[in-house]
Design a protein around this motif. Structure first.
Motif, PDB file in Angstrom:
ATOM      1  N   ILE A 227       0.821  -1.205   0.000  1.00 59.91           N
ATOM      2  CA  ILE A 227       0.000   0.000   0.000  1.00 59.91           C
ATOM      3  C   ILE A 227       0.860   1.262   0.000  1.00 59.91           C
ATOM      4  O   ILE A 227       1.842   1.356   0.746  1.00 59.91           O
TER       5      ILE A 227
ATOM      6  N   LEU B  97       1.654   4.754   1.246  1.00 58.34           N
ATOM      7  CA  LEU B  97       1.316   5.464   2.474  1.00 58.34           C
ATOM      8  C   LEU B  97       0.898   6.902   2.192  1.00 58.34           C
ATOM      9  O   LEU B  97       0.307   7.550   3.055  1.00 58.34           O
TER      10      LEU B  97
ATOM     11  N   SER C 210      -1.038   7.853  -0.706  1.00 56.61           N
ATOM     12  CA  SER C 210      -2.383   7.874  -1.287  1.00 56.61           C
ATOM     13  C   SER C 210      -3.348   6.909  -0.609  1.00 56.61           C
ATOM     14  O   SER C 210      -4.566   7.052  -0.724  1.00 56.61           O
ATOM     15  N   GLY C 211      -2.809   5.889   0.090  1.00 56.38           N
ATOM     16  CA  GLY C 211      -3.659   4.868   0.673  1.00 56.38           C
ATOM     17  C   GLY C 211      -4.125   3.832  -0.337  1.00 56.38           C
ATOM     18  O   GLY C 211      -4.877   2.914   0.004  1.00 56.38           O
ATOM     19  N   GLN C 212      -3.666   3.956  -1.586  1.00 54.79           N
ATOM     20  CA  GLN C 212      -4.068   3.028  -2.638  1.00 54.79           C
ATOM     21  C   GLN C 212      -3.118   1.834  -2.693  1.00 54.79           C
ATOM     22  O   GLN C 212      -1.939   1.946  -2.351  1.00 54.79           O
TER      23      GLN C 212
ATOM     24  N   CYS D 124      -1.578  -0.194  13.937  1.00 56.51           N
ATOM     25  CA  CYS D 124      -1.712   1.208  13.526  1.00 56.51           C
ATOM     26  C   CYS D 124      -0.608   2.088  14.105  1.00 56.51           C
ATOM     27  O   CYS D 124      -0.235   3.096  13.502  1.00 56.51           O
TER      28      CYS D 124
ATOM     29  N   TYR E 232      -2.957  -4.234   7.100  1.00 56.27           N
ATOM     30  CA  TYR E 232      -3.787  -4.101   5.899  1.00 56.27           C
ATOM     31  C   TYR E 232      -4.488  -5.406   5.543  1.00 56.27           C
ATOM     32  O   TYR E 232      -5.699  -5.463   5.424  1.00 56.27           O
TER      33      TYR E 232
ATOM     34  N   ARG F 244     -12.548  -3.088  -1.353  1.00 50.94           N
ATOM     35  CA  ARG F 244     -11.924  -1.775  -1.094  1.00 50.94           C
ATOM     36  C   ARG F 244     -12.545  -0.686  -1.964  1.00 50.94           C
ATOM     37  O   ARG F 244     -12.453   0.504  -1.633  1.00 50.94           O
TER      38      ARG F 244
END
Length: 239
Positions: free
Chosen positions: A9, A11, A13-15, A202, A221, A237
């Motif tokens: 993933i 960090l 964009s979170g995509q 987290c 994730y 998602r």
């Protein structure tokens, strides 16, 4: 043998930016075994060359199918030191790319730092040849061996992976954070993408974000999944 895929993933964009192909052995008596329980035996017996070729072809076939479903993800494939040193390894990579008809820029071969720093001239030549095919190279397990910064600066690598042991040490702000911070800054100075593996919670994730790490993978994730389960996860998602 089966392949599972763990998402990687971004960090920023979170995509999802990629996936790592991870081998498992479905043992008839002991169930699903991880690579630590059988890869060393395959290396000692020489079977790792055939196994590695199967992993590469299978992972690229999965990459092609994921792209066809609308997920053109980068596919990371681990390469054994024994496999990497084989004279015909470059041909195996070239043939696998041609057979799958994927964009070679979406293949990232992961080699350990011990491989990168052994047989210096030959290894660098092989890495340049892989880059000439259009594929990417990641240095795995960085910092767990006897790293040479002068050598690392001359390697044609695209990605530096922070070993899970350093990620887990982030829970100790005094001993863990400085090491991860150093690796991240080193990667940035060398123009490499930095990816942390084995991120479990987290707290670790937020520390990596604060340190400027580019990408992460781990249980925070998703676990490594069979291809069909990965497709379901990707679909969920998007909802």
């Amino acid at each position: 043998l089966r392949l599972f895929y763990q998402p990687q993933i971004s960090l920023e964009s979170g995509q999802i930016s990629g996936a790592e192909a991870l081998i498992r052995w479905q043992h008839p008596e002991h169930g699903l075994l991880g690579p630590n329980e059988f890869v060393s035996i395959a290396e000692q017996s020489g079977l790792i060359v055939a196994v590695g070729s199967w992993v590469l072809r299978t992972a690229l076939a999965a990459q092609r199918e994921l792209a066809a479903r609308g997920y053109p993800l980068r596919m990371a494939v681990n390469v054994s030191p024994v496999q990497f040193r084989q004279p015909g390894f470059l041909d195996v990579v070239r043939d696998a790319i041609a057979e799958s008809a994927i964009d070679p820029g979406l293949l990232e071969l992961e080699i350990t730092e011990s491989v990168a720093l052994s047989g210096w001239v030959q290894i660098v030549e092989r890495m340049h040849a892989i880059k000439a095919l259009g594929a990417l190279i990641a240095i795995d397990d960085f910092g767990t061996g006897f790293s040479s910064l002068s050598y690392l600066a001359r390697l044609p690598a695209d990605c530096l992976k922070i070993d899970r042991s350093f990620v887990h040490a982030l829970d100790d702000q005094h001993s863990g954070t400085p090491i991860a911070a150093m690796v991240i800054q080193l990667g940035k100075q060398l123009g490499m993408r930095v990816l942390a593996e084995g991120v479990e919670d987290c707290g670790q994730l937020q520390t990596l974000v604060d340190l400027g790490c580019h990408e992460a993978q781990g249980m925070v994730y998703a676990p490594a999944m069979a291809q069909q389960d990965l497709l379901v996860w990707l679909g969920n998602r998007e909802r």
